[in-house]
Design a protein around this motif. Sequence first.
Motif, PDB file in Angstrom:
ATOM      1  N   CYS A 187       0.841  -1.200   0.000  1.00  0.00           N
ATOM      2  CA  CYS A 187       0.000   0.000   0.000  1.00  0.00           C
ATOM      3  C   CYS A 187       0.876   1.251   0.000  1.00  0.00           C
ATOM      4  O   CYS A 187       1.753   1.391   0.871  1.00  0.00           O
ATOM      5  CB  CYS A 187      -0.914  -0.001   1.222  1.00  0.00           C
ATOM      6  SG  CYS A 187      -2.004   1.437   1.304  1.00  0.00           S
ATOM      7  N   PRO A 188       0.678   2.189  -0.917  1.00  0.00           N
ATOM      8  CA  PRO A 188       1.516   3.398  -0.952  1.00  0.00           C
ATOM      9  C   PRO A 188       1.299   4.322   0.231  1.00  0.00           C
ATOM     10  O   PRO A 188       2.146   5.170   0.507  1.00  0.00           O
ATOM     11  CB  PRO A 188       1.105   4.072  -2.271  1.00  0.00           C
ATOM     12  CG  PRO A 188      -0.256   3.543  -2.565  1.00  0.00           C
ATOM     13  CD  PRO A 188      -0.290   2.151  -2.028  1.00  0.00           C
ATOM     14  N   LEU A 189       0.186   4.194   0.955  1.00  0.00           N
ATOM     15  CA  LEU A 189      -0.050   5.052   2.106  1.00  0.00           C
ATOM     16  C   LEU A 189       0.889   4.725   3.269  1.00  0.00           C
ATOM     17  O   LEU A 189       1.121   5.568   4.141  1.00  0.00           O
ATOM     18  CB  LEU A 189      -1.499   4.918   2.579  1.00  0.00           C
ATOM     19  CG  LEU A 189      -2.563   5.378   1.597  1.00  0.00           C
ATOM     20  CD1 LEU A 189      -3.943   5.245   2.205  1.00  0.00           C
ATOM     21  CD2 LEU A 189      -2.321   6.814   1.155  1.00  0.00           C
ATOM     22  N   LEU A 190       1.432   3.523   3.293  1.00  0.00           N
ATOM     23  CA  LEU A 190       2.409   3.143   4.310  1.00  0.00           C
ATOM     24  C   LEU A 190       3.807   3.007   3.726  1.00  0.00           C
ATOM     25  O   LEU A 190       4.667   2.362   4.326  1.00  0.00           O
ATOM     26  CB  LEU A 190       1.997   1.822   4.984  1.00  0.00           C
ATOM     27  CG  LEU A 190       0.786   1.889   5.912  1.00  0.00           C
ATOM     28  CD1 LEU A 190       0.514   0.525   6.528  1.00  0.00           C
ATOM     29  CD2 LEU A 190       0.984   2.919   6.997  1.00  0.00           C
ATOM     30  N   GLY A 191       4.026   3.611   2.591  1.00  0.00           N
ATOM     31  CA  GLY A 191       5.351   3.563   1.982  1.00  0.00           C
ATOM     32  C   GLY A 191       5.298   3.129   0.538  1.00  0.00           C
ATOM     33  O   GLY A 191       5.621   3.887  -0.366  1.00  0.00           O
ATOM     34  N   GLY A 192       4.851   1.897   0.312  1.00  0.00           N
ATOM     35  CA  GLY A 192       4.808   1.399  -1.055  1.00  0.00           C
ATOM     36  C   GLY A 192       6.192   1.083  -1.585  1.00  0.00           C
ATOM     37  O   GLY A 192       7.190   1.057  -0.858  1.00  0.00           O
ATOM     38  N   GLN A 193       6.268   0.864  -2.876  1.00  0.00           N
ATOM     39  CA  GLN A 193       7.523   0.443  -3.488  1.00  0.00           C
ATOM     40  C   GLN A 193       8.502   1.595  -3.692  1.00  0.00           C
ATOM     41  O   GLN A 193       9.686   1.363  -3.885  1.00  0.00           O
ATOM     42  CB  GLN A 193       7.226  -0.226  -4.826  1.00  0.00           C
ATOM     43  CG  GLN A 193       6.343  -1.452  -4.712  1.00  0.00           C
ATOM     44  CD  GLN A 193       6.018  -2.073  -6.053  1.00  0.00           C
ATOM     45  OE1 GLN A 193       6.436  -1.570  -7.087  1.00  0.00           O
ATOM     46  NE2 GLN A 193       5.271  -3.156  -6.036  1.00  0.00           N
TER      47      GLN A 193
END
Length: 264
Positions: free
Chosen positions: A34-40
Motif C-alpha cells: 500500500c503506498p499510504l504506508l510507503g509502497g515500493q
Amino acid sequence: MSLELLRAHLEALGPDAVAVALCAARLLPVAFLCPLLGGQATPTTVRLGLVLSLSLFLRAEGGVGLAEPVTSSLELGGWVLRELAYGVSVGLVAALPFDAARMGGRFIDLLRGTSAEASLPLAGSRESATGEGLYHLLVGLVTSGAVAPLVFGALVRGFGVVKLGAFVPTEAATLHLVVLAGGALATGLAVGAPMAAAMLTVDCFLALASRAAPQVNLQELGAPLRILGGGVVLWLGIGMLCERLLAEVLSTEGTLSLLGKLAQ
C-alpha cells in the motif's frame, strides 16, 4: 545487575516482544504493497522503521496482544505465517484503488498509442506517463485530504476485529479478494472509457474524411490527433476520474471490515 535479574527482565519482556513481532508481521506486507504506508517507492529502511513504530504503538498504547502465551517456537512460526498471510490480503485490498488508477492510466496511454508522448521526437518514453501520473495524483490527494485517516483507522481497527493469531484462510475471504480484484479492474476500464470514446470518434472522423476526400492522405494526422484529442479529454475529465478513484479509496474501510469478518 546480576544475571538472574537480567534473565527475569528478559522473560518479562517475552510476551511484549512476541506481540510486537506478530504486529510487525501483519503490517510488513501492507507497508510494501500500500503506498499510504510507503509502497515500493519508499526506501526499505523507512518502511521497516514505520512498521516497527506502528507495532510498538499498537502494543504499548493499543494493548494488542495474545490471548494465550506462546509455548514453542514452532507455534510462534505458525502464527507469524498466519499474520503474514493476512497482511498480504489487507495490503492487496488497501492497494487496489491505486492499482486501478495505474491500470486506467495505462489503458488511456494504450488508446492514445502505447505511450503517446513516445511518438514525439526526442520526448517521452515507453513507460505509461498517464498511469504513473494518475497513481501519484491519487496518492497525493489521499494523503493531503481526510481520506488517509479513514484508511489508517481501518487498518488499526483490524487488530480488534481479527486478533493476533486468529486469522483463518477461508474460502469466503478468498472469493472476496477475487471480487475486489475484479472490481479494481472494472474501475480501471471505467477510467479509460471516456478516452476510448474519444479515440473511436477520432477514428470515425478520419475514416469519413478519407472516404469524402480519398486523394488527401490523412493517415499522418492520426497520431497527432490522438495525442492532442486525448490530452484535451484527459484534462477536461481529470476531476471526474479523481472523484471515481477517491470513491474507491473511501470504500476501503468497508472492504477491510468485511474481510476481517470473513477471515475469522
